[in-house]
Design a protein around this motif. Structure first.
Motif, PDB file in Angstrom:
ATOM      1  N   ILE A   1       0.825  -1.210   0.000  1.00 14.09           N
ATOM      2  CA  ILE A   1       0.000   0.000   0.000  1.00 14.09           C
ATOM      3  C   ILE A   1       0.855   1.254   0.000  1.00 14.09           C
TER       4      ILE A   1
ATOM      5  N   ALA B   1      -2.999   4.427  -3.811  1.00 19.53           N
ATOM      6  CA  ALA B   1      -3.149   4.776  -2.395  1.00 19.53           C
ATOM      7  C   ALA B   1      -2.644   6.187  -2.131  1.00 19.53           C
TER       8      ALA B   1
ATOM      9  N   VAL C   1     -11.230   4.268  -3.272  1.00 25.44           N
ATOM     10  CA  VAL C   1     -10.640   3.194  -2.473  1.00 25.44           C
ATOM     11  C   VAL C   1     -11.454   1.914  -2.619  1.00 25.44           C
TER      12      VAL C   1
ATOM     13  N   VAL D   1      -6.563   1.087   3.709  1.00 24.59           N
ATOM     14  CA  VAL D   1      -6.369   2.104   2.673  1.00 24.59           C
ATOM     15  C   VAL D   1      -7.242   3.323   2.957  1.00 24.59           C
TER      16      VAL D   1
END
Length: 423
Positions: free
Chosen positions: A218, A224, A340, A352
């Motif tokens: 991530i 992200a 997301v 996230v």
């Protein structure tokens, strides 16, 4: 009965959104009494900036840990604990005898607030189908904007009538009651109505082995970081300014009363309500998140730049328009979490979402504190000069938000394939 097809899910939705509404009101309500706190406790502008920043620091620092824990153990208990902690912090704030207790209470509020949005996103993901999700995020954004709206003219009038301690005490009690309500709605009743879902247990075992790898992926993921910067540019600039310096700005630069400034803030919140619903509707119709979101970021950047163009004091009619547009951008930030949900597996949505939300509240931490230092530096010259240079901060922050919009990709199907789960 399937949760996502039950009528009970709307009871869950209502209870969660009402709690969110009250929690959000306490993000900016202290901004209404900035001048009173400076007089009552004999503190400087920098200390007031610290009071705002400490709340958002607690919020931002817990976003990723809360996301990981909520993904692993489920969102219900964290949401309940957050409501109770927020209520406790607000109660302590209402009794604070000095600035140290004010700092402690705002820390508690920030810690409680940190659990709310991430777990709200996860609860909506569990109880509602994917096709319903973006629209419901818009409604959640509207609930948040109504919470901000409560912290403008209604709260200001209440403060003027009773003093500032009674309103904060009352909201603190209501938040504690919301925590109890959430326990009944999210834990007690569902245990009676629905069979336990073993999926959480399976995912928990997987995540215990893969958490570090997931975090590494991530933190190196363009999508992200795009959501992080999108939120940094829209949310923190608005929340940070409204929650700390909007009231003194209106009173000192335009000679407005506190009540009049709170009405001006309401215009921004009307913009946020419109932005949350209209932008998510447009995104659904266009089947695109990036395109409408890019327009929002560009317009918000231009709006903050107008304050610099007019030396910190645009004409009043333009000030009204600018507050509306900047508020619209805050409401439209719900698209961050639509991106997301679209781009990452359910196993990663919590962490996230926490990472993206961290971006918004890091800027909300930085803006009040830096702005306060700028005002302190220029106080011997004139407040107008201080506010002018202070507006450089949201302009720079909104540029980062615009950059996040450029980096954003519509959808990454490979993310879902790699995770083995559909998004």
């Amino acid at each position: 009965m399937d949760k996502q097809n039950s009528k009970y899910r709307w009871i869950v939705f209502t209870a969660v959104l009402f709690t969110y509404f009250l929690v959000v009101s306490q993000r900016t309500a202290p901004g209404l009494i900035t001048d009173q706190l400076m007089k009552d406790f004999n503190v400087s502008a920098s200390t007031i900036g610290l009071l705002t920043s400490i709340q958002f620091l607690a919020y931002a620092s817990l976003q990723i840990p809360i996301g990981i824990l909520s993904d692993r153990y489920g969102p219900n208990l964290f949401l309940i604990a957050g409501a109770l902690l927020n209520g406790l912090g607000t109660l302590v704030y209402s009794f604070a005898p000095n600035e140290f207790v004010l700092l402690v209470s705002r820390s508690l509020v920030g810690m409680g607030d940190a659990t709310i949005w991430v777990n709200l996103v996860l609860i909506l993901s569990q109880w509602f189908r994917v096709k319903e999700f973006v629209g419901l995020l818009g409604l959640a954004g509207m609930a948040g904007s109504l919470g901000f709206l409560l912290a403008t003219f209604p709260f200001s009038a209440w403060i003027a009538h009773t003093g500032w301690r009674t309103p904060f005490f009352t909201v603190g009690v209501l938040l504690v009651l919301c925590g109890i309500l959430l326990y009944v709605v999210l834990v007690k009743q569902p245990n009676k109505r629905f069979k336990e879902d073993n999926l959480v247990t399976v995912q928990t075992e997987q995540k215990r082995e893969k958490t570090l790898l997931m975090l590494k992926r991530i933190f190196s993921d363009r999508q992200a970081w795009a959501t992080f910067f999108c939120h940094f540019g829209l949310v923190g600039t608005y929340v940070g300014f409204i929650g700390s310096w909007a009231v003194p700005y209106g009173m000192q630069m335009y000679g407005m009363t506190r009540s009049e400034v709170s009405q001006l803030m309401m215009i921004g919140l009307v913009g946020a309500i419109v932005g949350a619903s209209l932008t998510t509707w447009i995104a659904n119709r266009l089947e695109s998140i990036k395109r409408p979101y890019m327009v929002v970021h560009l317009v918000v950047f231009v709006s903050w730049a107008m304050f610099l163009l007019f030396s910190g004091k645009p004409p009043f009619f333009m000030l009204i328009i600018l507050f509306f547009i900047i508020g619209y951008g805050n409401g439209a930030s719900a698209l961050t979490f639509a991106a997301v949900r679209q781009s990452f597996s359910m196993r990663e949505v919590g962490v996230v979402s926490g990472f993206a939300n961290t971006g918004g509240f890091i800027s909300a931490i930085l803006l009040p504190s830096i702005y306060g230092k700028v005002l302190d530096h220029f106080q011997l010259v004139s407040s107008g000069v201080g506010y002018f240079y202070g507006f450089i901060i949201p302009v720079l922050f909104s540029i980062l938000g615009l950059m996040g919009g450029f980096l954003l990709r519509e959808q990454r199907k490979e993310s879902s394939k790699a995770s083995g789960l559909s998004v």
